[in-house]
Design a protein around this motif. Structure first.
Motif, PDB file in Angstrom:
ATOM      1  N   ARG A 291      44.460  25.664  52.589  1.00 47.82           N
ATOM      2  CA  ARG A 291      44.978  24.698  51.616  1.00 47.82           C
ATOM      3  C   ARG A 291      46.226  24.009  52.120  1.00 47.82           C
ATOM      4  O   ARG A 291      46.491  22.873  51.778  1.00 47.82           O
TER       5      ARG A 291
ATOM      6  N   THR B 276      38.097  15.841  47.642  1.00 47.58           N
ATOM      7  CA  THR B 276      39.297  16.303  48.303  1.00 47.58           C
ATOM      8  C   THR B 276      39.940  17.479  47.576  1.00 47.58           C
ATOM      9  O   THR B 276      40.694  18.239  48.165  1.00 47.58           O
TER      10      THR B 276
ATOM     11  N   TYR C 294      47.501  29.187  46.708  1.00 42.30           N
ATOM     12  CA  TYR C 294      48.206  28.024  47.241  1.00 42.30           C
ATOM     13  C   TYR C 294      48.707  28.313  48.652  1.00 42.30           C
ATOM     14  O   TYR C 294      48.712  27.446  49.516  1.00 42.30           O
TER      15      TYR C 294
ATOM     16  N   MET D 106      34.116   9.737  47.324  1.00 43.68           N
ATOM     17  CA  MET D 106      34.094   8.647  48.307  1.00 43.68           C
ATOM     18  C   MET D 106      32.763   7.934  48.216  1.00 43.68           C
ATOM     19  O   MET D 106      31.728   8.495  48.550  1.00 43.68           O
TER      20      MET D 106
ATOM     21  N   LEU E  68      52.644  16.657  49.789  1.00 45.58           N
ATOM     22  CA  LEU E  68      53.445  17.682  49.134  1.00 45.58           C
ATOM     23  C   LEU E  68      52.678  18.226  47.936  1.00 45.58           C
ATOM     24  O   LEU E  68      52.396  17.501  46.990  1.00 45.58           O
ATOM     25  N   LEU E  69      52.317  19.500  48.026  1.00 40.73           N
ATOM     26  CA  LEU E  69      51.683  20.155  46.878  1.00 40.73           C
ATOM     27  C   LEU E  69      52.749  20.945  46.146  1.00 40.73           C
ATOM     28  O   LEU E  69      53.525  21.661  46.776  1.00 40.73           O
ATOM     29  N   VAL E  70      52.762  20.813  44.854  1.00 37.49           N
ATOM     30  CA  VAL E  70      53.800  21.485  44.095  1.00 37.49           C
ATOM     31  C   VAL E  70      53.176  22.540  43.197  1.00 37.49           C
ATOM     32  O   VAL E  70      52.216  22.261  42.479  1.00 37.49           O
TER      33      VAL E  70
ATOM     34  N   GLY F 209      41.053  24.250  39.781  1.00 36.10           N
ATOM     35  CA  GLY F 209      40.827  24.228  41.226  1.00 36.10           C
ATOM     36  C   GLY F 209      41.319  22.971  41.918  1.00 36.10           C
ATOM     37  O   GLY F 209      40.919  22.689  43.051  1.00 36.10           O
ATOM     38  N   TYR F 210      42.172  22.231  41.252  1.00 36.85           N
ATOM     39  CA  TYR F 210      42.704  21.035  41.889  1.00 36.85           C
ATOM     40  C   TYR F 210      44.145  21.235  42.335  1.00 36.85           C
ATOM     41  O   TYR F 210      44.929  21.907  41.661  1.00 36.85           O
ATOM     42  N   ASN F 211      44.455  20.653  43.463  1.00 32.68           N
ATOM     43  CA  ASN F 211      45.836  20.608  43.911  1.00 32.68           C
ATOM     44  C   ASN F 211      46.550  19.461  43.237  1.00 32.68           C
ATOM     45  O   ASN F 211      45.954  18.399  43.043  1.00 32.68           O
ATOM     46  N   LEU F 212      47.799  19.660  42.931  1.00 32.06           N
ATOM     47  CA  LEU F 212      48.596  18.557  42.419  1.00 32.06           C
ATOM     48  C   LEU F 212      49.463  18.005  43.540  1.00 32.06           C
ATOM     49  O   LEU F 212      50.316  18.705  44.086  1.00 32.06           O
ATOM     50  N   LEU F 213      49.203  16.771  43.916  1.00 29.87           N
ATOM     51  CA  LEU F 213      50.045  16.099  44.902  1.00 29.87           C
ATOM     52  C   LEU F 213      51.013  15.226  44.135  1.00 29.87           C
ATOM     53  O   LEU F 213      50.618  14.508  43.228  1.00 29.87           O
ATOM     54  N   VAL F 214      52.259  15.285  44.514  1.00 32.07           N
ATOM     55  CA  VAL F 214      53.257  14.518  43.783  1.00 32.07           C
ATOM     56  C   VAL F 214      53.857  13.470  44.705  1.00 32.07           C
ATOM     57  O   VAL F 214      54.249  13.779  45.831  1.00 32.07           O
TER      58      VAL F 214
ATOM     59  N   THR G 233      46.960  32.554  41.609  1.00 31.22           N
ATOM     60  CA  THR G 233      47.011  31.116  41.866  1.00 31.22           C
ATOM     61  C   THR G 233      48.005  30.821  42.985  1.00 31.22           C
ATOM     62  O   THR G 233      47.737  30.026  43.888  1.00 31.22           O
TER      63      THR G 233
ATOM     64  N   ALA H  30      45.620  23.480  38.035  1.00 30.66           N
ATOM     65  CA  ALA H  30      45.498  24.678  38.872  1.00 30.66           C
ATOM     66  C   ALA H  30      44.261  25.504  38.508  1.00 30.66           C
ATOM     67  O   ALA H  30      43.459  25.822  39.386  1.00 30.66           O
TER      68      ALA H  30
END
Lengths: 332, 332
Positions: free
Chosen positions: A117, B63, A112, A2, A96-98, B93-98, A108, B90
Motif C-alpha cells: 500500500r 486504484t 496501512y 479507467m 500522501l495517504l492519511v 477498503g479505500y485509501n484517502l489521498l489528501v 486498519t 477505511a
DNA sequence: CTGAAAGCGCTTACAG
DNA sequence: CTGAAAGCGCTTACAG
C-alpha cells in the motif's frame, strides 16, 4: 474506473515505434533519438495518453504512496505538519495517504503500514506499538515510538519547557504550575521533566500540588482550571505552563469566566503556537514549534531513505518563546 | 519496497491448489469447497501472505484511492470533515489521498484527479475549475463548483445566516453588521445573501456601511474589527455576524484589546462552531455545521456512485444556532 | 538507438 | 468445485 484510456501501445502504434521505445522516451528521454522523442511526444499529445500508475507501480514493485499516521486528524496541531509533508511529497511524485490512529482500529493501521500500500511511513503518534511499524522505511515526527530505531524529527521538549519556566521565573514568579499532557506520551514526559528541572535550577519547588493532569485537549485545560480555582489563593501557582495551546485556551476561558484576570492575576504560557492563540484575548505567550518545517523535513528524510540514503540521526528543530500578552509579573 | 513477500503462488504451492483457487478462496470463499478453504487459510497463515494491492488494482482497473481536494490542509475547519471521510473510506477498503488545493499547483491537482491515481474525488474547494474534475466520479462537500453537476453535501447557508441575524434581531439589535468570506466563494455569497434577506425581512437595513470584507481567516477578522473601531460610535453596528469562527476570533481579540466588552458593548455571532470557540472568553455564539457528518455522508455518496448508484440530488444537513456568551441585548 | 519478450502479482472467463 | 491460460499496462535486461 479507467474507461477507454489510451495505453502505451496506442501511443506506440501512432508514433510508429515499439512500446519499449515509448516507455523510454517518457521516463528517460536521453535514451532515444531526437526524432523518436518528437514523434512520441506528438503521439502522446494526439492520444491524450497518461500513464497508468497501477501498472507502473506493479512493475516497479513500489506503490508511490506514503502514509502519515496521525493521532487525531481533527486536531489543528497536525494539519500544518501534514501541509508541510504534502508540499514535499507531491513534487516528488508520492501520494500522501492519511490515516487517523484514533479513529481507525489497530488492524486498519497495520493494513496501512503494508508494503503493497505504501512505500514509507511517517509516524506522528508515539503511542503506536513499535512492532507493526518495521515493515517499511519509517520516519518519526514530533512524537516518537520508544524502542523504534528510525530517524526522528523533533524539537527539544525539555529545553522548550525550560524556556517557558525561565520566562516566568524571570518575571518573578515563584510558584509555577504545569498542566501535563496525556500519561504515557513521550512529549508529556519530556515537557514535564523540563518543567521540573527548570524549577529546581531556579531554586523553585515543583511541588506535586503545582502539577495538573491533562491530555492536550481543550476540555482537560478547563478541568485543570477548575482544580486551580479550587486551591487556596495563597498557595496556588501564580503562573501556569501548559503542555499545549489547546489546554491553555480551555484554562484561560474557564478562569476568566470566574473573574480571574490574565495576566494580572495569573500568567499563562502555552505550547505549540497554533494560529488562533495570537488572536484570543489576551494573546497567548507560548512556545512555537516549526510545524510546517517539521513536516517538510520528515518527508525529506523519508524520501532520502527511500533512495537508499540511510541515516538514523535525529533532527532537532529550534523552538521559540513567543512573548504575547498572557504573562506578567506576579501581583504584590 | 516489497522484499521477498510471499505471492499468491507461494500460497498455492503450499496448499496444493492453483493460484486461481487461492484467489477465489480469498476474495469469494463461497466459490470453493470447505476443505480447500481451510487448506488455503492455513497456507496463508504459514506464509504470512498479504495481497499485493498494485497487482489487484491493475487487474481490476481501479486504484483503491479516493482523493480529497481541500483548500488549506492547515485549516482546522477541514480536519474534522476529513476525519469523517476517512472513517467511512477505511472500512470500505479505500485509501484517502489528501491534496491541498492552496499549496499545490493546478497541474498537481489535475494529476491527482487522474483515473489511474484515484477512483473518485471529494471536492471541498468551490473555486476549482469545473473542467478538470469531470474525469471521474465526484462529490462536492461544503463548497461546490458552480456548473459542475454532481451530488452535493452541504448546509443551507442562507438559512443559517438568517438564523444568526434573527437571533440578533430578537435580542433587539437594529444595526447588524456582516463580515463576509472571500469574494467569489459560493459560501460567501450564500451567507451574505442570507444576512441581507433576513435583515430586510426584519425591517432592518443591510447598509453597505455594515458590510465588511473578509476571507474566512483570522487576520481578516482583525482587519474588520479595525474598520468597525474606526466607525462613529452611534452609527456602527451593535452586533456583527461573521462568516467564519476564525474571523470572529480575530474580530473579538482586536476589539477587546481596544477596551470593547463582548457582549455588553458588541454582540458577535460566528459560523462553523470550531471546537475552540466554546472555550474562549466570551464563549462564542455561533452556527454549528455537522462537519464530521458532512464528511461521512460525502464519502458514502461517493462510494454509492462508485458502485453504480447514480443520484445527483443534494444532501442538505441541518445546522444549529449554538447560544453561548458572545451575544446580548444592545445597550441602552 | 531500438525491438521482442518476459515478467511484476493478481483475477476471471472458459473449459472441464 | 477446480485448473490452465490470458491479460491488466507498464518496464527492462537482452540482443541486435
Amino acid at each position: 474506473m479507467m474507461h477507454q484510456r489510451p495505453r502505451i501501445s496506442d501511443v506506440a502504434r501512432l508514433a510508429g515505434v515499439s512500446t519499449a521505445t515509448v516507455s523510454r522516451a517518457l521516463s528517460n528521454p536521453a535514451l532515444v533519438s531526437e526524432e523518436t522523442r518528437a514523434a512520441v511526444d506528438q503521439a502522446v499529445q494526439a492520444t491524450g495518453y497518461r500513464i497508468n500508475h497501477a501498472a507502473r507501480n506493479l512493475r516497479h514493485r513500489r506503490t508511490g504512496g506514503i502514509v502519515a499516521l496521525v493521532p487525531g486528524l481533527a486536531n489543528p496541531f497536525f494539519s500544518q505538519i501534514l501541509s508541510g509533508i504534502a508540499s514535499v511529497l507531491a513534487p516528488a511524485g508520492y501520494n500522501l495517504l492519511v490515516a487517523d490512529t484514533r479513529s481507525a482500529g489497530a488492524d486498519t493501521l497495520l493494513s496501512y503500514a503494508e508494503p503493497s500500500r505504501a512505500d514509507g511511513l511517517i509516524v506522528l503518534d508515539g503511542t503506536l506499538p513499535a512492532a507493526g511499524l518495521t515493515r517499511m522505511p519509517v520516519v518519526l515526527a514530533c512524537e516518537w515510538v520508544p524502542g523504534l530505531i528510525a530517524p526522528r524529527v523533533k524539537i527539544d521538549n525539555r529545553e522548550a519547557a525550560a524556556m517557558a519556566v525561565n520566562h516566568l521565573a524571570d518575571l518573578g514568579h515563584r510558584r509555577i504550575g504545569h498542566v501535563a499532557g496525556p500519561p504515557g506520551n513521550v512529549l508529556t514526559e519530556a515537557r514535564q521533566a523540563g518543567w521540573q528541572e527548570a524549577c529546581i535550577a531556579r531554586g523553585l519547588t515543583p511541588d506535586p500540588a503545582l502539577l495538573y493532569p491533562g491530555d492536550f485537549g481543550l476540555d482537560s485545560g478547563q478541568r485543570a482550571a477548575r482544580l486551580w480555582l479550587d486551591q487556596p489563593k495563597d498557595s496556588r501557582p501564580t503562573a501556569v505552563f501548559l503542555a499545549s495551546d489547546e489546554m491553555a485556551c480551555g484554562f484561560i476561558g474557564e478562569v476568566v469566566r470566574h473573574g480571574i484576570r490574565v495576566p494580572q492575576d495569573l500568567s499563562v504560557v502555552g505550547f505549540d503556537d497554533i494560529e488562533l492563540v495570537a488572536h484570543i484575548a489576551p494573546p497567548l505567550t507560548t512556545i512555537r514549534q516549526p510545524r510546517n518545517q517539521l513536516g517538510r523535513i520528515a518527508a525529506e528524510r523519508l524520501l532520502a531513505r527511500l533512495e537508499g540514503r540511510v541515516d538514523d540521526t535525529d533532527t532537532v528543530l529550534p523552538v521559540e518563546l513567543v512573548l504575547r500578552g498572557s504573562t506578567a509579573p506576579p501581583r504584590g
